[in-house]
Design a protein around this motif. Sequence first.
Motif, mmCIF file in Angstrom:
data_model
loop_
_atom_site.group_PDB
_atom_site.id
_atom_site.type_symbol
_atom_site.label_atom_id
_atom_site.label_comp_id
_atom_site.label_asym_id
_atom_site.label_seq_id
_atom_site.Cartn_x
_atom_site.Cartn_y
_atom_site.Cartn_z
ATOM 1 N N GLY A 43 32.826 -5.942 -14.763
ATOM 2 C CA GLY A 43 31.575 -5.849 -15.495
ATOM 3 C C GLY A 43 31.435 -6.981 -16.495
ATOM 4 N N LEU A 44 30.495 -6.831 -17.392
ATOM 5 C CA LEU A 44 30.182 -7.852 -18.383
ATOM 6 C C LEU A 44 30.832 -7.498 -19.715
ATOM 7 N N TYR B 33 20.107 1.222 -20.587
ATOM 8 C CA TYR B 33 19.519 0.168 -19.775
ATOM 9 C C TYR B 33 20.148 0.157 -18.385
ATOM 10 N N TYR B 35 20.529 -2.832 -15.349
ATOM 11 C CA TYR B 35 20.368 -4.205 -14.909
ATOM 12 C C TYR B 35 20.908 -4.299 -13.489
ATOM 13 N N GLN B 37 22.367 -7.292 -10.441
ATOM 14 C CA GLN B 37 22.781 -8.656 -10.150
ATOM 15 C C GLN B 37 22.939 -8.786 -8.645
ATOM 16 N N MET B 89 24.754 -5.546 -7.419
ATOM 17 C CA MET B 89 25.578 -4.832 -8.386
ATOM 18 C C MET B 89 24.637 -4.300 -9.459
ATOM 19 N N PHE B 91 24.302 -2.545 -13.119
ATOM 20 C CA PHE B 91 25.016 -2.326 -14.365
ATOM 21 C C PHE B 91 24.213 -1.406 -15.276
ATOM 22 N N PHE B 104 28.318 -2.777 -21.653
ATOM 23 C CA PHE B 104 28.083 -2.613 -20.227
ATOM 24 C C PHE B 104 29.185 -1.807 -19.550
ATOM 25 N N GLY B 105 28.777 -1.081 -18.542
ATOM 26 C CA GLY B 105 29.720 -0.447 -17.652
ATOM 27 C C GLY B 105 30.237 -1.446 -16.623
ATOM 28 N N PRO B 106 31.191 -1.010 -15.795
ATOM 29 C CA PRO B 106 31.812 -1.916 -14.816
ATOM 30 C C PRO B 106 30.929 -2.205 -13.609
#
Lengths: 115, 113
Positions: A43-44, B33, B35, B37, B89, B91, B104-106
């Motif tokens: 993740g980020l 949120y 998001y 990718q 992906m 998030f 953020f989660g993984p």
Amino acid sequence: AQSVTQPDIHITVSEGASLELRCNYSYGATPYLFWYVQSPGQGLQLLLKYFSGDTLVQGIKGFEAEFKRSQSSFNLRKPSVHWSDAAEYFCAVVLITGGGNKLTFGTGTQLKVEL
Amino acid sequence: EPEVTQTPSHQVTQMGQEVILRCVPISNHLYFYWYRQILGQKVEFLVSFYNNEISEKSEIFDDQFSVERPDGSNFTLKIRSTKLEDSAMYFCAGKKEGYNEQFFGPGTRLTVL
């Protein structure tokens, strides 16, 4: 148009060398600024952030970034890169007013570290 | 230290099927949120959620997407009829009231076949 630009798609540095990753933003007002790192399949993770005050901010893992209002830039730096720093780095912004709280990301810079 | 968690880590589905992606935010976060990718591309905002309603959504977040927080804990993203281009992906992120940092989660990797 409002945007976040990371001009370098790929960067390769030798372990122990210094690093600078560029980030420019185009907004009418000064946004909140962030750098995130994404390791492969992960993740980020937030590296550092700038909201106000001292324009040189320190983050985790030995990273720092400098906000330059005149250049609309928020470049990420590290004096000595480690092999474990190989990852993708994203600059992101949040508008302080009028833009809600959503993060707008740059396209990312893929960092490769040569041993 | 508390973390955002997401399940499943990887979801494979057939085109046209419904999927639900789940997130458990940090307990004192009030803003949530999603998001996404797409492989090789940048992270894009989908939707923000506060006080049990959507506060902002992007053009990507069309009628096939929905979010809810049914039990005050899980925060879900539903895609009603998946398309190939939904492969990405996804998030989840959250933040506290009065703060600007999002955690953020993984991520969940969604593959639509």
